[in-house]
Scaffold this motif. Structure first.
Motif, PDB file in Angstrom:
ATOM      1  N   TRP A 267       7.688   1.570 -10.617  1.00  0.00           N
ATOM      2  CA  TRP A 267       7.580   3.026 -10.434  1.00  0.00           C
ATOM      3  C   TRP A 267       8.678   3.518  -9.494  1.00  0.00           C
ATOM      4  O   TRP A 267       9.283   4.564  -9.711  1.00  0.00           O
ATOM      5  CB  TRP A 267       6.228   3.387  -9.832  1.00  0.00           C
TER       6      TRP A 267
ATOM      7  N   THR B 277       3.451   1.848  -2.092  1.00  0.00           N
ATOM      8  CA  THR B 277       4.265   1.933  -3.311  1.00  0.00           C
ATOM      9  C   THR B 277       4.385   3.365  -3.807  1.00  0.00           C
ATOM     10  O   THR B 277       5.482   3.844  -4.116  1.00  0.00           O
ATOM     11  CB  THR B 277       3.643   1.050  -4.414  1.00  0.00           C
ATOM     12  N   GLU B 278       3.245   4.074  -3.897  1.00  0.00           N
ATOM     13  CA  GLU B 278       3.289   5.458  -4.376  1.00  0.00           C
ATOM     14  C   GLU B 278       4.101   6.338  -3.428  1.00  0.00           C
ATOM     15  O   GLU B 278       4.797   7.251  -3.869  1.00  0.00           O
ATOM     16  CB  GLU B 278       1.866   6.013  -4.506  1.00  0.00           C
TER      17      GLU B 278
ATOM     18  N   CYS C 127       0.813  -1.216   0.000  1.00  0.00           N
ATOM     19  CA  CYS C 127       0.000   0.000   0.000  1.00  0.00           C
ATOM     20  C   CYS C 127       0.849   1.269   0.000  1.00  0.00           C
ATOM     21  O   CYS C 127       0.320   2.355  -0.194  1.00  0.00           O
ATOM     22  CB  CYS C 127      -0.937   0.001   1.200  1.00  0.00           C
TER      23      CYS C 127
ATOM     24  N   ASP D  40       1.248  -6.067  -7.173  1.00  0.00           N
ATOM     25  CA  ASP D  40      -0.137  -6.096  -6.702  1.00  0.00           C
ATOM     26  C   ASP D  40      -1.032  -6.334  -7.910  1.00  0.00           C
ATOM     27  O   ASP D  40      -0.550  -6.777  -8.963  1.00  0.00           O
ATOM     28  CB  ASP D  40      -0.501  -4.816  -5.936  1.00  0.00           C
ATOM     29  N   SER D  41      -2.316  -6.063  -7.768  1.00  0.00           N
ATOM     30  CA  SER D  41      -3.251  -6.353  -8.864  1.00  0.00           C
ATOM     31  C   SER D  41      -2.955  -5.537 -10.113  1.00  0.00           C
ATOM     32  O   SER D  41      -3.391  -5.889 -11.208  1.00  0.00           O
ATOM     33  CB  SER D  41      -4.684  -6.076  -8.405  1.00  0.00           C
ATOM     34  N   ARG D  42      -2.186  -4.461  -9.960  1.00  0.00           N
ATOM     35  CA  ARG D  42      -1.841  -3.623 -11.117  1.00  0.00           C
ATOM     36  C   ARG D  42      -0.583  -4.103 -11.830  1.00  0.00           C
ATOM     37  O   ARG D  42      -0.218  -3.576 -12.867  1.00  0.00           O
ATOM     38  CB  ARG D  42      -1.648  -2.177 -10.657  1.00  0.00           C
ATOM     39  N   GLY D  43       0.101  -5.093 -11.246  1.00  0.00           N
ATOM     40  CA  GLY D  43       1.322  -5.614 -11.857  1.00  0.00           C
ATOM     41  C   GLY D  43       2.554  -5.216 -11.067  1.00  0.00           C
ATOM     42  O   GLY D  43       2.532  -5.116  -9.836  1.00  0.00           O
ATOM     43  N   ASP D  44       3.652  -4.971 -11.792  1.00  0.00           N
ATOM     44  CA  ASP D  44       4.942  -4.640 -11.172  1.00  0.00           C
ATOM     45  C   ASP D  44       4.957  -3.163 -10.779  1.00  0.00           C
ATOM     46  O   ASP D  44       5.564  -2.323 -11.432  1.00  0.00           O
ATOM     47  CB  ASP D  44       6.074  -4.965 -12.145  1.00  0.00           C
ATOM     48  N   VAL D  45       4.289  -2.831  -9.675  1.00  0.00           N
ATOM     49  CA  VAL D  45       4.242  -1.433  -9.236  1.00  0.00           C
ATOM     50  C   VAL D  45       5.587  -0.990  -8.666  1.00  0.00           C
ATOM     51  O   VAL D  45       5.867   0.216  -8.570  1.00  0.00           O
ATOM     52  CB  VAL D  45       3.124  -1.219  -8.193  1.00  0.00           C
TER      53      VAL D  45
END
Length: 1061
Positions: A739, A680-681, A678, A731-736
């Motif tokens: 970023w 990552t950003e 959670c 995660d569900s978005r892939g290789d975060v």
């Protein structure tokens, strides 16, 4: 029309705005009368063709809709339009379609002008009753195409019912002929009304109007009022709001009762009011799930309350001026003022000397409950009811009602209660029922309501409360003399200005602007009112950026508003849930600093610094930004006056800013190390921010770690960024995690170029080596975008020569691989161009491990082009070093190290097994196969066993089977161990793995014919091919044991599980 106003307002932002508004919003008169007359006259012709018919209806609608905001302009023309349409309707030559079309046009006119005024024009002679009633009886209540006809006929019948003759006279001599069974007119109309109260279209509304006009007639009232009320209450008791049909029936019954108690005489309905109230209580209409039913319930409750109370005007109410406009104008011209009316005590005591029915308490209680309803229409109706009922109460009881309304403004109450309370206060004030002595209690609550904002999940509620609070201020401006509001002028003016400029919601800003303008015009005591009204008008406050960054600066130039605006931004906006508002608020504080620099430095900054180190995320973010913006503004002011900024900012504040700076750098480093999905950003932004902070702070080798990048903190910064380079979060978005890696690469480049330009001695060989190796790894990986970014950063640092980055390992060899001349032409996004260059780094010992790690996920990946070109480049390199035993040994050691370091790491281990399978299939380690039990094979077998131990991943198991089959080419005892592993897998619990193993072993024995004795070769091959390996494990185990005997391999033994302790 509304669209025209808006467009014109936007265009007229300059000096010509008043003229544009005047042209856009006001119509001079009904200019299309000739066209309308021609349109109506053409209906007998156009109705026969559906195209011309639709065109005529659309044109009529367009013309009429222009007058929605100024319907009074139609008044001189209503009569002739009505007469033309009725002429068509009454004509015997008119077909039914034309009649319906005439009624449709009548409905359009009534919709624009309002049915109450338009229905008065209908002919209502005695001769009209029978034809209208007969025509209405011939209508089909279920025809959805002709509802306008039924609606207008019911309104027409409502007017004809007002004839001043007993309806029994219209029945003639019906009773003299026994053979005739016609109903009396009275019963027919009542039956029609009851039937249409139960339909689902708009005719139901017209039927309630018919009831209110018809049942209140003197003759009908005597004979049918009681029966109709009984019918209505029975209908309400038996209907259910849980069904659509029940909701429609309840709606009609409640509407008709509300209209009856509104238009009927009190003396006629007083005896029935308690029974109706009791029925409503028993049916729990106030608890219905349908908002419209609750609204009608509240409407009926207030009408019952007005029935219980005598229709008198409270003498104690506050009245501003005279009800006569002429009297007000004459007094204003003579220079005298109109005093608020205060009745003498004797009249007041006589007025209040009457009993209040006990049912009124129940009525008021339900109306107060309606103020807290979840729907606006119910709250609004309840607020109007509170105002009407309170106007008939004695002063003491009315004051109790006001106190109950004020209880809505508790922070334990919901936003619905606050909104309903504001509406009720506005109604009470507007009617003069909120006496001036209550203002000290009311005004503070309204000021709180003007900033009411409650966070709910990802958004907030409260915009309707703030809008209603603006309405209260608008109503108070019209209700009270300036002397009454004078003690509160400054508070109200500041609160309205703050809402008009800083509220997030555009409707609230415009409402506050309108309320401020009303107060300026009515009260005349608002400081600098005219100037502010011009600057913050309806259109100017429409743009949020303009409000925060321009209008606020102008208004803050007036001293009465400066500090309240600053205090509001600090208290309410820098901690706002919306990040955009927080940022705008801090920019506004920057712009307001020149207006009050001392206040900012001595009061605001000490408030912000503790918040900046607090635990609330939004407050911390806003306080840090605000501290920065104010400090920057103070710095600019100090420069303009040639003074050091420390003269403006106290030493305590300077220390506080330094501590924030220290915490920011350490906080960014901590953020980079948070590996939860959670965050990552947050890690990405922290990696970006770290470089920006360091570049902004500057570099000094011997400087303080509190203020600059220096010897004491440079390694920590690099370690944090290099740690981000290993982020592979999924995660569900892939290789975060990509970023984060991309941000870290950019930050490393910016940091390195900054440090090299100022103090290159801070870069130790270890830091540079770690950075370049990480970039080499990223430039060999599978995602084109991030490989290209890493490659460009790698080459940029390599070619940097102003000055050059020190301690880059193998600089000369790298420059040969990536020459300066061809650097720009190399397309890193294209695998065909990138991998031939990248694999050359495998020759360089410092880069070999990281490059091989990056190549592993590319060669063992899924993308066809990436796999093809990366594997081709890798195998080309391996072919070159086949004869170089030392180089091949070094490569094999690096390969084992990659496997060992990433054991059980599926991101690397599965692609690694796929890559290893390809290497073994291409005989890349053919040199090692001649040695007995070569250490490379032994280590590889051990690592593969460890990797698949207790694994249930079929993809990994299949890749491991292929590797085991490739390892069979190695000589010595290790071959027996490989066969043992394959025979273990041939009895795996998963049938698909057993089948795959048998198939792969079969192919392996065909490829490597020296593995087993030729005498048993046929038996082994037959067993592998003919056995159904997907059968149960016990059956398969027998065949497996036979294979062990033929191959000379020890049979695997079942390990018994011990008892659970």
């Amino acid at each position: 029309m509304a669209q025209t106003d808006m467009d014109s307002g936007e265009d007229g932002g300059g000096g010509g705005e008043p003229e544009v508004i005047a042209k856009a919003s006001v119509l001079g008169g009904f200019t299309e009368s000739t066209e309308i007359r021609a349109l109506i006259s053409s209906l007998p012709v156009v109705h026969e063709n559906i195209v011309t018919l639709e065109s005529a209806i659309e044109r009529f609608l367009v013309i009429m809709d222009r007058y929605q905001e100024q319907p009074h302009l139609l008044d001189p023309h209503l009569e002739w339009m009505l007469n033309l349409l009725l002429e068509l309707i009454r004509s015997e030559q008119s077909p039914p379609l034309l009649v319906h079309l005439g009624f449709k046009f009548l409905y359009i006119i009534s919709k624009v002008r309002g049915y109450k005024i338009f229905m008065q024009l209908f002919p209502h002679e005695v001769a009209d009753v029978q034809p209208v009633l007969d025509l209405l009886c011939r209508q089909d209540p279920k025809d959805p195409e002709t509802w306008e006809t039924r609606y207008m006929l019911l309104l027409w019948l409502s007017m004809t019912c007002l004839i001043p003759f007993d309806l029994s006279r219209l029945d003639g001599h019906l009773t003299s002929d026994p053979s005739q069974t016609r109903e009396p007119i009275m019963d027919r109309i009542l039956a029609i009304a009851k039937s249409y109260l139960m339909v689902s279209d708009k005719s139901r509304d017209a039927a309630s109007v018919l009831v209110s006009k018809f049942v209140t007639r003197p003759d009908v009232k005597l004979k049918r009022l009681g029966d109709f009320l009984d019918w209505s209450l029975t209908t309400i008791s038996q209907a259910s709001d849980q069904t659509m049909g029940g909701t429609v029936i309840l709606d009609g019954a409640l509407q008709s009762l509300a209209q009856l108690f509104k238009h009927g005489k009190r003396d006629d309905f007083l005896q029935y009011a308690p029974v109706v109230l009791q029925c409503l209580d028993q049916c729990h209409v106030a608890e219905s799930s349908q908002a419209m039913l609750r609204k009608l319930g509240v409407k009926l409750i207030q009408r019952l309350g007005l029935t219980f109370l005598k229709p008198r005007l409270a003498k104690w109410r506050y009245q501003r001026g005279s009800r006569s406009l002429a009297a007000n104008l004459s007094l204003s011209q003579s220079g005298s003022t109109v005093e608020a009316v205060s009745p003498d005590m004797e009249t007041q005591s006589q007025e209040e000397d009457y009993d209040i029915p006990e049912e009124v308490e129940n009525v008021i209680e339900q109306l107060l409950g309606g103020l807290k309803d979840k729907e606006t229409i119910v709250r609004w109706s309840a607020a109007k009811g509170i105002g009407r009922v309170t106007g008939r109460l004695p002063k003491e009881l009315a004051d109790e009602v006001v106190g109950s309304v004020l209880d809505c403004f508790s922070f334990q109450e919901t936003d619905n209660a606050w909104h309903g309370g504001c509406l009720a206060l506005a109604e009470l004030g507007r009617r003069g029922l909120l006496v001036p002595s209550r203002l000290p209690d009311v005004v503070p609550l309204i000021l709180k309501a003007l900033v009411y904002d409650e966070k709910r999940g990802a958004c907030s509620v409260g915009s309707n409360v703030r809008d209603a609070a603006c309405y209260v201020c608008w109503a108070f401006a019209r209700a009270y003399e300036p002397t009454e509001l004078k003690p509160f002028v400054t508070q109200i003016a500041c609160a309205l200005v703050i809402t008009a400029v800083f509220d997030r919601n555009i409707n609230c800003r415009r409402a506050a602007s309108a309320a401020f303008q009303e107060n300026v015009g009515r009260q005349g005591t608002f400081p600098y009112g005219i100037d502010i009204v011009v600057a913050a008008d309806y259109f100017a406050v429409g743009n949020l950026n303009n409000c925060y960054l321009a209008i606020s600066v102008y208004i803050a130039s007036f001293p009465e508003y400066t500090r309240p605006m600053i205090d509001h931004l600090v208290a309410m906006k820098i901690n706002h849930w919306d990040g955009v508002i927080r940022q705008l608020a801090t920019k506004a504080l920057h712009n307001l600093t020149p207006q009050a620099p001392d206040y900012m430095a001595t009061t605001v900054m000490p408030q912000l610094l503790p918040i900046a180190l607090g635990i609330d995320l939004h407050s911390r973010h806003g306080a840090i930004l605000a501290s920065a913006e104010i400090s920057h503004a103070l710095f600019k002011l100090a420069n303009q006056n040639n003074r050091p900024v420390t003269e403006l900012i106290s030493s305590d504040c300077v220390d506080g800013l330094k501590s924030i700076h220290q915490r920011i750098l350490s906080g960014l480093q901590q953020s980079c190390s948070q590996r939860e999905v959670c965050f990552t950003e947050a890690r990405r932004d922290a990696a970006k921010a770290m470089a920006q902070v360091c570049v902004t702070a500057g570099v000094s080798a011997q400087g303080s770690s509190d203020s600059v990048v220096c010897e004491g903190n440079v390694s920590a910064v690099y370690r944090a960024l290099l740690d981000c380079m290993t982020d592979y979060t999924l995660d569900s978005r892939g290789d975060v995690g990509a970023w984060v890696r991309e941000a870290a690469m950019t930050s490393l480049m910016e940091m390195t170029l900054c440090v090299v330009g100022t103090a290159p001695q801070l870069l130790s060989p270890d830091l540079v080596n770690g950075m370049m190796c990480s970039l080499a790894q990223q430039s060999a990986e599978k995602i084109d975008r991030y490989r290209a970014h890493a490659g460009s950063v790698f080459v940029r640092l390599l070619h940097s020569n102003n000055p050059a980055v020190p301690h880059i390992p193998h600089r000369e060899e790298l420059l040969a691989i990536f020459p300066t001349e061809g650097a720009e032409s190399l397309n890193w996004n294209a695998p065909s161009q990138a991998f031939p260059h990248i694999t050359q780094l495998l020759r360089l010992p410092q880069y070999q491990y990281h490059t091989l790690l990056g190549l592993t996920v590319s060669v063992g990946g899924l993308t066809e082009s990436t796999v093809r070109f990366s594997s081709q480049s890798l195998f080309d390199h391996l072919m070159l070093i086949q004869q170089d035993t030392a180089a091949l040994g070094q490569f094999s050691d690096a390969l084992l190290r990659v496997f060992r370091d990433n054991l059980r790491n599926d991101r690397v281990s599965i692609p690694f097994l796929k890559m290893l399978d390809q290497m073994l299939a291409r005989a890349c380690f053919d040199t090692f196969t001649t040695d007995q039990d070569h250490q490379f094979c032994v280590d590889l077998l051990s690592l593969c066993k460890e990797e698949i131990k207790k694994s249930k991943d079929t993809q990994k198991l299949r890749s491991a089977i292929a590797v085991f089959c490739g390892l069979i080419q190695f000589q010595g005892e290790v071959r027996k161990k490989v066969l043992f592993q394959l025979l273990l897998l041939i009895c795996h619990p998963f049938p698909v793995i057993r089948k795959t193993t048998a198939s792969q072993v079969y192919e392996m024995l065909l490829t490597y014919d020296d593995v087993i004795d030729p005498d048993v070769m046929d038996d082994v091959m037959t067993s592998l091919s003919d056995t159904n390996w997907e059968e149960d494990v016990a059956t398969v185990r027998t065949h497996r044991n036979q294979l062990c005997d033929w191959l000379g391999v020890q049979k695997p033994q079942l390990v018994a599980k011990g008892p659970v302790q």
